[in-house]
Design a protein around this motif. Structure first.
Motif, PDB file in Angstrom:
ATOM      1  N   UNK A 255      -1.248  35.212 -41.692  1.00  0.00           N
ATOM      2  CA  UNK A 255      -2.119  35.688 -42.528  1.00  0.00           C
ATOM      3  C   UNK A 255      -1.893  36.895 -43.374  1.00  0.00           C
ATOM      4  N   UNK A 256      -0.481  36.840 -43.775  1.00  0.00           N
ATOM      5  CA  UNK A 256       0.018  37.722 -44.950  1.00  0.00           C
ATOM      6  C   UNK A 256      -0.613  37.315 -46.136  1.00  0.00           C
ATOM      7  N   UNK A 257      -1.375  38.300 -46.725  1.00  0.00           N
ATOM      8  CA  UNK A 257      -2.068  37.972 -48.144  1.00  0.00           C
ATOM      9  C   UNK A 257      -1.495  38.958 -49.189  1.00  0.00           C
ATOM     10  N   UNK A 258      -0.919  40.070 -49.020  1.00  0.00           N
ATOM     11  CA  UNK A 258      -0.297  40.920 -50.100  1.00  0.00           C
ATOM     12  C   UNK A 258       0.793  41.407 -49.585  1.00  0.00           C
ATOM     13  N   UNK A 259       1.691  41.580 -50.445  1.00  0.00           N
ATOM     14  CA  UNK A 259       3.075  42.198 -50.150  1.00  0.00           C
ATOM     15  C   UNK A 259       3.441  43.429 -50.902  1.00  0.00           C
ATOM     16  N   UNK A 260       4.238  44.400 -50.245  1.00  0.00           N
ATOM     17  CA  UNK A 260       4.453  44.251 -48.948  1.00  0.00           C
ATOM     18  C   UNK A 260       3.360  44.423 -47.986  1.00  0.00           C
ATOM     19  N   UNK A 261       3.890  43.773 -46.565  1.00  0.00           N
ATOM     20  CA  UNK A 261       3.057  43.891 -45.532  1.00  0.00           C
ATOM     21  C   UNK A 261       3.764  44.540 -44.394  1.00  0.00           C
ATOM     22  N   UNK A 262       3.410  45.785 -43.678  1.00  0.00           N
ATOM     23  CA  UNK A 262       4.035  45.948 -42.425  1.00  0.00           C
ATOM     24  C   UNK A 262       3.269  45.738 -41.216  1.00  0.00           C
ATOM     25  N   UNK A 263       3.902  45.446 -40.512  1.00  0.00           N
ATOM     26  CA  UNK A 263       3.373  45.106 -38.949  1.00  0.00           C
ATOM     27  C   UNK A 263       4.327  45.910 -38.001  1.00  0.00           C
ATOM     28  N   UNK A 264       3.653  46.460 -37.203  1.00  0.00           N
ATOM     29  CA  UNK A 264       4.341  47.405 -35.983  1.00  0.00           C
ATOM     30  C   UNK A 264       3.887  46.548 -34.804  1.00  0.00           C
ATOM     31  N   UNK A 265       4.932  45.953 -34.025  1.00  0.00           N
ATOM     32  CA  UNK A 265       4.656  45.421 -32.755  1.00  0.00           C
ATOM     33  C   UNK A 265       5.321  46.510 -31.597  1.00  0.00           C
ATOM     34  N   UNK A 266       4.632  46.516 -30.368  1.00  0.00           N
ATOM     35  CA  UNK A 266       5.054  47.090 -29.296  1.00  0.00           C
ATOM     36  C   UNK A 266       4.850  46.226 -28.001  1.00  0.00           C
ATOM     37  N   UNK A 267       5.885  46.269 -27.497  1.00  0.00           N
ATOM     38  CA  UNK A 267       5.938  45.115 -26.294  1.00  0.00           C
ATOM     39  C   UNK A 267       5.286  43.818 -26.561  1.00  0.00           C
ATOM     40  N   UNK A 268       5.562  43.267 -27.758  1.00  0.00           N
ATOM     41  CA  UNK A 268       4.921  41.996 -28.130  1.00  0.00           C
ATOM     42  C   UNK A 268       3.358  41.975 -28.705  1.00  0.00           C
ATOM     43  N   UNK A 269       2.718  43.234 -28.741  1.00  0.00           N
ATOM     44  CA  UNK A 269       1.585  43.229 -29.298  1.00  0.00           C
ATOM     45  C   UNK A 269       1.600  43.972 -30.684  1.00  0.00           C
ATOM     46  N   UNK A 270       0.918  43.410 -31.544  1.00  0.00           N
ATOM     47  CA  UNK A 270       0.677  44.162 -32.745  1.00  0.00           C
ATOM     48  C   UNK A 270      -0.166  45.549 -32.650  1.00  0.00           C
TER      49      UNK A 270
END
Length: 101
Positions: free
Chosen positions: A62-77
């Motif tokens: 569900x990326x709607x805007x750019x840029x979009x940053x997501x940080x995952x830690x051990x598989x979890x956002x």
């Protein structure tokens, strides 16, 4: 998307950046991410994903805007934000989200 699952399930945090070359807000993103990488070293991995080349992943996350940053830690956002950010802003945001660093 199996590969995406493998990417985010690393032992160290993973920053995912969705970008597009046509986006004005993404202009200079690669240089900013190099600065982030230099500042944070091996405390996290940075993955850049071209939104144009990965429409299924963009839709699934569900990326709607750019840029979009997501940080995952051990598989979890653990953190997500969209919009233009300077390198120093990103570094501060990420340092606050990576307790294992």
């Amino acid at each position: 998307m199996t590969k995406f699952g493998e990417i985010i399930d690393e032992k160290k945090p993973v920053l995912i950046n969705f970008f597009a070359d046509w986006s004005e807000d993404c202009e200079g993103i690669h240089d900013r991410l190099k600065d982030v990488s230099a500042a944070l070293g091996d405390r996290l991995r940075i993955i850049k994903i071209d939104a144009e080349k990965n429409p299924q992943l963009v839709k699934a996350l569900k990326v709607k805007n750019l840029p979009t940053y997501m940080l995952y830690d051990l598989g979890e956002m653990v953190w997500r934000e969209s919009g233009k950010k300077e390198a120093n802003e990103l570094i501060v945001d990420l340092e606050g989200q990576t307790p294992r660093s």
